[in-house]
Design an enzyme around this catalytic site. Sequence first.
Site, PDB file in Angstrom:
ATOM      1  N   GLU A 135      -3.024  -7.278   6.202  1.00  0.00           N
ATOM      2  CA  GLU A 135      -3.137  -7.880   7.373  1.00  0.00           C
ATOM      3  C   GLU A 135      -3.152  -8.870   8.532  1.00  0.00           C
ATOM      4  OE1 GLU A 135      -1.657  -5.094   9.745  1.00  0.00           O
ATOM      5  OE2 GLU A 135      -2.179  -3.351   8.174  1.00  0.00           O
ATOM      6  N   THR A 153       0.528  -1.086   0.363  1.00  0.00           N
ATOM      7  CA  THR A 153       0.002  -0.256   0.069  1.00  0.00           C
ATOM      8  C   THR A 153       0.625   1.117   0.223  1.00  0.00           C
ATOM      9  OG1 THR A 153      -1.955  -0.835   1.107  1.00  0.00           O
ATOM     10  CG2 THR A 153      -1.927   1.614   1.601  1.00  0.00           C
ATOM     11  N   ARG A 203      -3.413  -4.035  13.114  1.00  0.00           N
ATOM     12  CA  ARG A 203      -5.234  -4.758  12.921  1.00  0.00           C
ATOM     13  C   ARG A 203      -5.830  -3.869  14.255  1.00  0.00           C
ATOM     14  NH1 ARG A 203      -1.341 -10.105  13.407  1.00  0.00           N
ATOM     15  NH2 ARG A 203      -0.864 -10.768  11.010  1.00  0.00           N
TER      16      ARG A 203
HETATM   17  P1  TGC Z   1       5.781 -17.255  15.522  1.00  0.00           P
HETATM   18  O1  TGC Z   1       6.711 -18.275  15.735  1.00  0.00           O
HETATM   19  O2  TGC Z   1       4.464 -17.393  15.502  1.00  0.00           O
HETATM   20  O3  TGC Z   1       6.207 -15.623  16.238  1.00  0.00           O
HETATM   21  C1  TGC Z   1       7.881 -15.234  15.999  1.00  0.00           C
HETATM   22  C2  TGC Z   1       7.982 -14.361  16.731  1.00  0.00           C
HETATM   23  O4  TGC Z   1       6.581 -12.848  16.824  1.00  0.00           O
HETATM   24  C3  TGC Z   1       5.931 -13.739  18.255  1.00  0.00           C
HETATM   25  N1  TGC Z   1       4.510 -12.393  17.368  1.00  0.00           N
HETATM   26  C4  TGC Z   1       4.469 -11.126  18.021  1.00  0.00           C
HETATM   27  N2  TGC Z   1       4.814  -9.843  18.375  1.00  0.00           N
HETATM   28  C5  TGC Z   1       4.109  -9.124  17.797  1.00  0.00           C
HETATM   29  N3  TGC Z   1       2.689  -8.996  18.034  1.00  0.00           N
HETATM   30  C6  TGC Z   1       2.528 -10.317  17.223  1.00  0.00           C
HETATM   31  N4  TGC Z   1       1.362 -10.201  16.790  1.00  0.00           N
HETATM   32  C7  TGC Z   1       3.112 -11.440  17.080  1.00  0.00           C
HETATM   33  N5  TGC Z   1       2.989 -12.793  16.965  1.00  0.00           N
HETATM   34  C8  TGC Z   1       4.109 -13.257  17.436  1.00  0.00           C
HETATM   35  C9  TGC Z   1       6.366 -14.537  18.835  1.00  0.00           C
HETATM   36  O5  TGC Z   1       6.065 -14.221  20.149  1.00  0.00           O
HETATM   37  C10 TGC Z   1       7.883 -14.598  18.057  1.00  0.00           C
HETATM   38  O6  TGC Z   1       8.928 -14.161  18.944  1.00  0.00           O
HETATM   39  P2  TGC Z   1      10.059 -14.753  19.660  1.00  0.00           P
HETATM   40  O7  TGC Z   1      10.597 -14.196  21.026  1.00  0.00           O
HETATM   41  O8  TGC Z   1       9.875 -16.561  20.328  1.00  0.00           O
HETATM   42  O9  TGC Z   1      11.183 -15.238  18.382  1.00  0.00           O
HETATM   43  O10 TGC Z   1       5.881 -17.290  13.757  1.00  0.00           O
HETATM   44  P3  TGC Z   1       5.067 -17.710  12.471  1.00  0.00           P
HETATM   45  O11 TGC Z   1       6.344 -18.038  11.535  1.00  0.00           O
HETATM   46  O12 TGC Z   1       5.220 -19.170  13.112  1.00  0.00           O
HETATM   47  O13 TGC Z   1       3.874 -16.996  12.414  1.00  0.00           O
HETATM   48  C11 TGC Z   1       2.914 -16.644  12.912  1.00  0.00           C
HETATM   49  C12 TGC Z   1       2.290 -15.954  11.934  1.00  0.00           C
HETATM   50  C13 TGC Z   1       1.453 -16.593  10.873  1.00  0.00           C
HETATM   51  C14 TGC Z   1       0.641 -16.012  12.882  1.00  0.00           C
HETATM   52  C15 TGC Z   1       2.360 -14.913  11.143  1.00  0.00           C
HETATM   53  O14 TGC Z   1       3.445 -15.331  10.183  1.00  0.00           O
HETATM   54  C16 TGC Z   1       1.420 -14.117  10.409  1.00  0.00           C
HETATM   55  O15 TGC Z   1       0.830 -13.302  11.070  1.00  0.00           O
HETATM   56  N6  TGC Z   1       1.015 -13.767   8.990  1.00  0.00           N
HETATM   57  C17 TGC Z   1       0.420 -13.382   8.595  1.00  0.00           C
HETATM   58  C18 TGC Z   1       0.677 -12.470   7.660  1.00  0.00           C
HETATM   59  C19 TGC Z   1       0.854 -10.618   7.956  1.00  0.00           C
HETATM   60  O16 TGC Z   1      -0.139 -10.293   8.447  1.00  0.00           O
HETATM   61  N7  TGC Z   1       0.671  -9.911   6.734  1.00  0.00           N
HETATM   62  C20 TGC Z   1       0.757  -9.086   7.045  1.00  0.00           C
HETATM   63  C21 TGC Z   1       1.261  -7.564   6.080  1.00  0.00           C
HETATM   64  S1  TGC Z   1       1.533  -5.819   6.423  1.00  0.00           S
HETATM   65  C22 TGC Z   1      -0.313  -5.713   5.106  1.00  0.00           C
HETATM   66  O17 TGC Z   1      -1.283  -6.168   4.924  1.00  0.00           O
HETATM   67  C23 TGC Z   1      -0.738  -4.166   5.457  1.00  0.00           C
HETATM   68  S2  TGC Z   1      -2.100  -4.410   4.568  1.00  0.00           S
HETATM   69  C24 TGC Z   1      -1.719  -2.447   4.918  1.00  0.00           C
HETATM   70  C25 TGC Z   1      -2.966  -1.225   5.062  1.00  0.00           C
HETATM   71  O18 TGC Z   1      -3.631  -0.866   3.808  1.00  0.00           O
HETATM   72  O19 TGC Z   1      -3.814  -1.096   5.629  1.00  0.00           O
HETATM   73  P1  FAD Z   2      -1.307 -16.294   0.765  1.00  0.00           P
HETATM   74  O1  FAD Z   2      -0.570 -16.789   2.432  1.00  0.00           O
HETATM   75  O2  FAD Z   2      -1.236 -17.658   0.062  1.00  0.00           O
HETATM   76  O3  FAD Z   2      -2.787 -17.567   1.202  1.00  0.00           O
HETATM   77  C1  FAD Z   2      -3.604 -17.355   0.259  1.00  0.00           C
HETATM   78  C2  FAD Z   2      -4.590 -18.099   1.432  1.00  0.00           C
HETATM   79  O4  FAD Z   2      -4.729 -19.669   1.540  1.00  0.00           O
HETATM   80  C3  FAD Z   2      -5.961 -17.567   2.421  1.00  0.00           C
HETATM   81  O5  FAD Z   2      -7.087 -17.992   2.033  1.00  0.00           O
HETATM   82  C4  FAD Z   2      -5.134 -18.135   3.386  1.00  0.00           C
HETATM   83  O6  FAD Z   2      -5.673 -17.479   4.582  1.00  0.00           O
HETATM   84  C5  FAD Z   2      -5.198 -19.662   3.624  1.00  0.00           C
HETATM   85  N1  FAD Z   2      -3.666 -20.057   4.268  1.00  0.00           N
HETATM   86  C6  FAD Z   2      -2.431 -19.958   3.731  1.00  0.00           C
HETATM   87  N2  FAD Z   2      -1.684 -20.098   5.044  1.00  0.00           N
HETATM   88  C7  FAD Z   2      -3.014 -20.996   4.985  1.00  0.00           C
HETATM   89  C8  FAD Z   2      -3.112 -22.335   6.532  1.00  0.00           C
HETATM   90  N3  FAD Z   2      -1.421 -21.900   7.292  1.00  0.00           N
HETATM   91  N4  FAD Z   2      -3.879 -22.250   6.938  1.00  0.00           N
HETATM   92  C9  FAD Z   2      -5.031 -22.519   5.986  1.00  0.00           C
HETATM   93  N5  FAD Z   2      -5.632 -21.595   5.228  1.00  0.00           N
HETATM   94  C10 FAD Z   2      -4.062 -21.408   5.331  1.00  0.00           C
HETATM   95  N6  FAD Z   2       1.829  -5.973   2.377  1.00  0.00           N
HETATM   96  C11 FAD Z   2       2.748  -5.647   2.684  1.00  0.00           C
HETATM   97  O7  FAD Z   2       3.591  -6.309   3.646  1.00  0.00           O
HETATM   98  N7  FAD Z   2       2.224  -4.420   3.726  1.00  0.00           N
HETATM   99  C12 FAD Z   2       1.614  -3.858   2.652  1.00  0.00           C
HETATM  100  O8  FAD Z   2       1.285  -2.048   2.436  1.00  0.00           O
HETATM  101  C13 FAD Z   2       0.226  -4.842   2.328  1.00  0.00           C
HETATM  102  N8  FAD Z   2      -1.021  -4.060   1.657  1.00  0.00           N
HETATM  103  C14 FAD Z   2      -1.859  -5.061   0.867  1.00  0.00           C
HETATM  104  C15 FAD Z   2      -2.443  -4.011  -0.301  1.00  0.00           C
HETATM  105  C16 FAD Z   2      -3.871  -4.576  -0.953  1.00  0.00           C
HETATM  106  C17 FAD Z   2      -4.481  -4.394  -1.286  1.00  0.00           C
HETATM  107  C18 FAD Z   2      -3.394  -6.498  -0.560  1.00  0.00           C
HETATM  108  C19 FAD Z   2      -4.626  -7.354  -1.238  1.00  0.00           C
HETATM  109  C20 FAD Z   2      -2.978  -7.190   0.164  1.00  0.00           C
HETATM  110  C21 FAD Z   2      -1.817  -6.570   0.819  1.00  0.00           C
HETATM  111  N9  FAD Z   2      -0.498  -6.571   1.631  1.00  0.00           N
HETATM  112  C22 FAD Z   2       0.076  -6.270   1.965  1.00  0.00           C
HETATM  113  C23 FAD Z   2      -0.552  -8.455   1.661  1.00  0.00           C
HETATM  114  C24 FAD Z   2      -0.869  -8.448   2.627  1.00  0.00           C
HETATM  115  O9  FAD Z   2      -1.040  -9.096   3.553  1.00  0.00           O
HETATM  116  C25 FAD Z   2      -1.404 -10.240   1.515  1.00  0.00           C
HETATM  117  O10 FAD Z   2      -2.137 -10.660   0.424  1.00  0.00           O
HETATM  118  C26 FAD Z   2      -1.585 -11.711   3.100  1.00  0.00           C
HETATM  119  O11 FAD Z   2      -1.368 -11.370   4.223  1.00  0.00           O
HETATM  120  C27 FAD Z   2      -2.522 -12.838   2.493  1.00  0.00           C
HETATM  121  O12 FAD Z   2      -0.742 -13.502   2.141  1.00  0.00           O
HETATM  122  P2  FAD Z   2      -1.286 -13.549   0.356  1.00  0.00           P
HETATM  123  O13 FAD Z   2      -2.029 -13.024  -0.525  1.00  0.00           O
HETATM  124  O14 FAD Z   2       0.336 -13.851  -0.234  1.00  0.00           O
HETATM  125  O15 FAD Z   2      -2.248 -15.053   0.586  1.00  0.00           O
END
Ligand code: TGC
Ligand code: FAD
Length: 409
Positions: free
Chosen positions: A388, A188, A268
């Site tokens: 997120e 974004t 979030r």
């Molecule tokens: P895991 O081993 O569970 O955790 C690694 C370390 O991180 C700590 N931790 C956190 N700390 C702070 N806040 C949180 N929410 C935390 N969650 C976990 C955890 O305690 C650990 O710490 P340490 O000291 O032991 O190292 O990590 P994992 O690799 O198994 O992953 C867990 C999982 C799947 C939940 C994580 O990878 C995840 O949340 N995946 C989702 C990815 C995601 O949300 N991506 C977002 C990209 S940014 C975005 O989408 C921006 S959109 C912007 C907009 O336009 O608004």
């Molecule tokens: P994938 O991880 O490939 O997932 C695909 C599907 O598989 C999903 O339904 C998911 O729930 C499912 N899945 C994955 N793993 C599992 C599991 N273990 N068990 C069950 N189901 C599973 N990211 C940034 O870093 N910065 C940004 O500013 C940002 N902005 C964004 C803006 C837009 C418009 C969009 C669409 C995305 C943005 N993102 C950003 C990325 C966003 O965070 C990712 O799209 C999101 O985290 C999911 O990753 P992915 O799209 O690769 O889907």
Amino acid sequence: MYEPGISKGIQGEPQRKVKTDLYEHHDYYMVDELLSDEHKMARAAVRDWVKQEVSPIIEDYSHRSQCPTHLFKGLAEIGAFGPSIPTKYGGGGMDEMAYGVIMQELERGDSGIRSMASVQGSLVMYPIYRYASEAQKMKYLPKLGSGEFIGCFGLTEPDYGSNPSDMITNIKDDGDAYILNGAKMWITNSPVADLAVVWAKDESGAIRGMVVERGMKGFSTPEIHGKWSLRASITGELVFEDVRVPKENVFPEIKGLKGPLSCLSKARYGIAWGAIGAALDCYDSALRYSKQRIQFGKPLGQFQLTQKKLAEMITEITKAQLLAWRLGSLANKGEATPAQISMAKRNNVHMALEIAREARQIHGGMGITDEYPVMRHMMNLETVLTYEGTHDIHLLITGMDITGLNAFK
Ligand code: TGC
Ligand code: FAD
């Protein structure tokens, strides 16, 4: 709900309709009594701004898939960038509840506008505030808070979305700098950003955070086109080809995925509040439409099936408002856990998406047009459900928290 009017249009383009924003706030359980005067004042200021600056133009910009970048300055002026970051560092110096109500009002206007603020405040200013050196803070934060600099946050990669720990973007030590290589996807604001907070692995495999500035050789930000969702928000890539990042730009202490995940917790939290705004706008529009539209000789709202839809909408909104309020109270005490934030983000975004779908039905065919905001909100919320952390990832975080068993490993 909106009423058609005359538009100035985007410069050089044919004129389009402008919308008058008739939104009225809905507070069935008097949750407002739980807010302070400061919260209500902040919210009122943002609501006025959204009515004046966002609602009249948002359908137009969404149609064209253009980001209203001129709103960055206004967002800064109303204090939408880092509301809970101290004023010394360019933030609003308010509490977490104020941050929440501000995000709610912004997303009532459009999820893309809330995104502009979420990224700047929670994903760019917050990591710099929390993890950068004092010199870095003073270099970047005041300009980010005032909107002079726009930032973006690079965690997701083309091959690593839900599992950022496997990222391949990396840095290698090269004297007074690191050499950065890799790519980030779905970022974004990236095409308009002056700087990016980027997460990359160092030579030991530890995830490190750093500030990459536009103009650094080898750094580019191509735009991603073709989105049917969040069309008023600009999205792009971050491409790093042997980018020399000075060592002072790298956050000195924080190592590991907890760095970026802690920022995601902040953002979030804001989304848990923000999604309620989109739901409220859909409900408001549907309620008004149901009283105006006559079929079978009476208003739609007089049919039991319509009342069921509307009653269930306000029930779900009320539950979400209470969840957000409680989360805000915990956050103000520093006690909101990541898993509690996940639950609220997941529940409230899903709730908003379901309400958008029901509201679309109440509007009948008109519901798919830009006369009403519901279809735009619905399309936006498909992104909000995914970014997120996806809906299912947040469920698995709750599952892990309550069972103690990790479904990711
Ligand atoms: P895991 O081993 O569970 O955790 C690694 C370390 O991180 C700590 N931790 C956190 N700390 C702070 N806040 C949180 N929410 C935390 N969650 C976990 C955890 O305690 C650990 O710490 P340490 O000291 O032991 O190292 O990590 P994992 O690799 O198994 O992953 C867990 C999982 C799947 C939940 C994580 O990878 C995840 O949340 N995946 C989702 C990815 C995601 O949300 N991506 C977002 C990209 S940014 C975005 O989408 C921006 S959109 C912007 C907009 O336009 O608004
Ligand atoms: P994938 O991880 O490939 O997932 C695909 C599907 O598989 C999903 O339904 C998911 O729930 C499912 N899945 C994955 N793993 C599992 C599991 N273990 N068990 C069950 N189901 C599973 N990211 C940034 O870093 N910065 C940004 O500013 C940002 N902005 C964004 C803006 C837009 C418009 C969009 C669409 C995305 C943005 N993102 C950003 C990325 C966003 O965070 C990712 O799209 C999101 O985290 C999911 O990753 P992915 O799209 O690769 O889907």
